[in-house]
Design a protein around this motif. Structure first.
Motif, mmCIF file in Angstrom:
data_model
loop_
_atom_site.group_PDB
_atom_site.id
_atom_site.type_symbol
_atom_site.label_atom_id
_atom_site.label_comp_id
_atom_site.label_asym_id
_atom_site.label_seq_id
_atom_site.Cartn_x
_atom_site.Cartn_y
_atom_site.Cartn_z
ATOM 1 N N LEU A 274 16.200 -42.730 26.773
ATOM 2 C CA LEU A 274 14.857 -42.368 27.234
ATOM 3 C C LEU A 274 14.864 -41.125 28.130
ATOM 4 O O LEU A 274 14.019 -40.232 27.957
ATOM 5 C CB LEU A 274 14.193 -43.554 27.922
ATOM 6 N N PRO A 275 15.797 -41.004 29.108
ATOM 7 C CA PRO A 275 15.871 -39.732 29.850
ATOM 8 C C PRO A 275 16.170 -38.532 28.949
ATOM 9 O O PRO A 275 15.638 -37.443 29.180
ATOM 10 C CB PRO A 275 17.012 -39.975 30.843
ATOM 11 N N HIS A 282 11.837 -33.040 25.490
ATOM 12 C CA HIS A 282 10.493 -32.717 25.983
ATOM 13 C C HIS A 282 9.464 -33.645 25.323
ATOM 14 O O HIS A 282 8.397 -33.222 24.886
ATOM 15 C CB HIS A 282 10.156 -31.245 25.694
ATOM 16 N N ALA A 283 9.813 -34.918 25.260
ATOM 17 C CA ALA A 283 8.993 -35.895 24.543
ATOM 18 C C ALA A 283 8.242 -36.790 25.517
ATOM 19 O O ALA A 283 8.767 -37.178 26.569
ATOM 20 C CB ALA A 283 9.869 -36.752 23.630
ATOM 21 N N SER A 284 7.023 -37.132 25.150
ATOM 22 C CA SER A 284 6.217 -38.057 25.939
ATOM 23 C C SER A 284 6.713 -39.484 25.737
ATOM 24 O O SER A 284 7.629 -39.742 24.948
ATOM 25 C CB SER A 284 4.751 -37.967 25.516
ATOM 26 N N GLU A 285 6.041 -40.410 26.437
ATOM 27 C CA GLU A 285 6.416 -41.823 26.302
ATOM 28 C C GLU A 285 6.276 -42.303 24.859
ATOM 29 O O GLU A 285 7.150 -43.008 24.333
ATOM 30 C CB GLU A 285 5.526 -42.663 27.213
ATOM 31 N N ASP A 286 5.194 -41.910 24.176
ATOM 32 C CA ASP A 286 4.994 -42.338 22.791
ATOM 33 C C ASP A 286 6.079 -41.781 21.874
ATOM 34 O O ASP A 286 6.577 -42.476 20.984
ATOM 35 C CB ASP A 286 3.621 -41.890 22.290
ATOM 36 N N ALA A 339 21.208 -28.634 19.440
ATOM 37 C CA ALA A 339 20.540 -27.646 18.585
ATOM 38 C C ALA A 339 19.016 -27.728 18.666
ATOM 39 O O ALA A 339 18.317 -26.844 18.170
ATOM 40 C CB ALA A 339 20.982 -27.848 17.126
ATOM 41 N N TYR A 340 18.511 -28.750 19.294
ATOM 42 C CA TYR A 340 17.057 -28.989 19.346
ATOM 43 C C TYR A 340 16.371 -28.008 20.294
ATOM 44 O O TYR A 340 16.935 -27.614 21.322
ATOM 45 C CB TYR A 340 16.813 -30.421 19.824
ATOM 46 N N GLY A 341 15.137 -27.642 19.988
ATOM 47 C CA GLY A 341 14.303 -26.948 20.957
ATOM 48 C C GLY A 341 13.948 -25.518 20.644
ATOM 49 O O GLY A 341 13.307 -24.862 21.471
ATOM 50 N N ALA A 347 7.391 -25.320 29.258
ATOM 51 C CA ALA A 347 6.436 -25.283 30.370
ATOM 52 C C ALA A 347 5.143 -26.009 30.030
ATOM 53 O O ALA A 347 4.344 -26.321 30.917
ATOM 54 C CB ALA A 347 6.131 -23.832 30.737
ATOM 55 N N GLY A 348 4.952 -26.314 28.749
ATOM 56 C CA GLY A 348 3.747 -26.987 28.307
ATOM 57 C C GLY A 348 3.848 -28.492 28.449
ATOM 58 O O GLY A 348 4.851 -29.026 28.937
ATOM 59 N N PRO A 349 2.806 -29.203 28.030
ATOM 60 C CA PRO A 349 2.828 -30.677 28.136
ATOM 61 C C PRO A 349 3.897 -31.282 27.229
ATOM 62 O O PRO A 349 4.323 -30.676 26.252
ATOM 63 C CB PRO A 349 1.418 -31.077 27.684
ATOM 64 N N LEU A 350 4.316 -32.499 27.593
ATOM 65 C CA LEU A 350 5.290 -33.210 26.771
ATOM 66 C C LEU A 350 4.722 -33.463 25.380
ATOM 67 O O LEU A 350 3.524 -33.688 25.215
ATOM 68 C CB LEU A 350 5.669 -34.546 27.429
#
Length: 457
Positions: A274-275, A282-286, A339-341, A347-350
């Motif tokens: 989860l961390p 850069h993922a939200s809870e969902d 490799a992700y990202g 800087a934007g929302p999750l």
């Protein structure tokens, strides 16, 4: 009986566990329709599901409501809550195993599930009151209730199933546990914070507890086998005696230690995933729940595939494959997260679930997590069947208790090991990979031991 005759009988029994060479494995769906098995399956599924609904509902309430209202240090309280739930497994596992070997396991199941109904009724009240300390007390008591049920779910399998069905049954119980965990996590986390969420969670846990209690009355009798053990309520001495006595049986105890390595690695995976989802992906809870779902679904799939992969045979052939697969999956997960990202606006929302799944590099992460978890299931389910089959019939509850004790120690060690690696400057993804690569050591150890056991050493 001479030593040679005994070894000959053991070798013949090893072949007979899975039936004739090349024969079809027992069908798991047939077991789910069998009265001698399905009550246990549903009791386990509903109990694990309820644990997670309650625990995660409490954690959501603590994190997003009570911490701010009561000015709590959330990190301290979250760690305290996690330890409070695990502690009863270490404290009560040995006594629970002794009781399971002393009584009819089906009767014990009904009493334990009845206690769950009472505890969940109190939990419903505690959620309504949003009483932190009552919820903490109930979290500890639910851990204790689970600790007393744990020796039943595996120790009773040889009494309900033919030996040739044991691998299928162990895989189904493991799959039920993993699926219940993810479904309970989702329900507990998502429902608790809704308007009226406390009422919904309270109603859910009481209803599920009642269903589990009702299912326990459908379980066939599972009377005590052999002489009843002396029940020692002195916690430290009981733990010492159970572990010492089980260690004298080399084959089942070896399988137990191999399972403890799984929980050493698995605790790190589940703690970090989860961390990693939030900070690295850069993922939200969902979106994080999507990743967690892929992981737990892979665990359930691997456990379910065990019976087909082994053709119902009980042995140590599959765990080394699973351990190597865990190492490979952890390395691939590290590569995928590294490799992700590309092009991601950190800087934007999750990212929500849709935004996360819209990224092509997210699927590599999900695939690696699912692959790793599938091999975890293929690794651990056969080992459960090995130690339950090899344990003496009148001591199986204590062997399950021994497994719970060593698993708890492995999870504590895992946390300390991960903290040391993080303190040395490793990133979370690197810690994930390092722990996973210990699967290569586990595979080598099992392969060497397998040769000794098959030689009758």
């Amino acid at each position: 009986m001479t030593l040679a005759n005994r070894r000959s009988d053991e070798a013949r029994a090893a072949v007979e566990v899975g039936g004739p060479e090349g024969g079809p494995p027992p069908r798991q769906l047939d077991l789910l329709r069998a009265r001698r098995f399905w009550p246990l399956f549903w009791v386990q599924f509903l109990g694990a599901f309820n644990d997670q609904v309650f625990k995660n509902g409490f954690m959501a309430l603590l994190t997003w409501r009570l911490a701010e209202r009561m000015d709590l240090d959330i990190d301290v309280h979250v760690l305290f809550a996690g330890a409070l739930y695990i502690l009863p497994f270490a404290l009560f596992a040995a006594v629970a195993g002794q009781i399971a070997d002393a009584v009819d396991k089906a009767v014990m199941m009904r009493w334990v599930k009845g206690a769950e109904v009472v505890l969940m009724a109190l939990a419903a009240l505690a959620f309504q009151l949003e009483n932190l300390w009552l919820l903490y007390l109930l979290l500890f008591l639910m851990g204790a209730q689970s600790a007393f049920f744990a020796p039943i779910k595996y120790a009773v399998l040889p009494q309900y199933l033919k030996r040739r069905e044991l691998m299928a049954g162990a895989g189904l119980v493991q799959s039920a546990t993993f699926l219940a965990i993810i479904l309970g996590q989702i329900l507990g986390l998502k429902v608790a914070l809704l308007d009226g969420g406390a009422t919904l969670v309270g109603a859910a846990v009481v209803s599920v507890a009642l269903l589990g209690w009702a299912a326990s009355f459908m379980a066939p009798p599972a009377p005590r086998q052999g002489r009843p053990p002396e029940i020692d309520v002195t916690v430290v001495r009981a733990i010492r005696d159970v572990v010492r006595d089980c260690a004298r049986r080399r084959r089942p105890f070896f399988a137990i230690l191999c399972i403890s390595w799984f929980w050493f690695a698995g605790a790190t995976f589940l703690t970090l995933i989860l961390p990693i989802a939030k900070e690295t992906l850069h993922a939200s809870e969902d979106a994080a729940l999507v990743l967690l779902s892929a992981f737990v679904a892979g665990l359930a799939l691997g456990a379910a595939l065990t019976n087909r992969a082994t053709r119902g045979r009980i042995g140590l052939a599959l765990p080394p494959v699973g351990a190597v697969g865990i190492a490979a999956g952890a390395a691939l997960f590290w590569l995928a997260t590294t490799a992700y990202g590309t092009g991601l606006d950190r800087a934007g929302p999750l990212l929500d679930a849709g935004g996360f799944l819209a990224r092509g590099d997210a699927w590599a992460v999900l695939g690696a997590a699912g692959l790793l978890a599938t091999f975890c299931g293929l690794y651990v389910a056969p080992l459960n069947a090995v130690y339950i089959d090899a344990a003496p019939a009148d001591e199986r509850g204590r062997f399950v208790a021994c497994s719970n004790i060593t698993d708890s120690a492995a999870m504590v060690t895992s946390s300390l090991f991960a903290m040391v690696l993080l303190a040395l400057g490793l990133a979370r993804e690197e810690v994930f990979a390092v722990v996973g690569l210990t699967g290569l050591i586990a595979a080598a150890v099992i392969l060497r031991a397998r040769g000794r056991f098959e030689a009758g050493d």
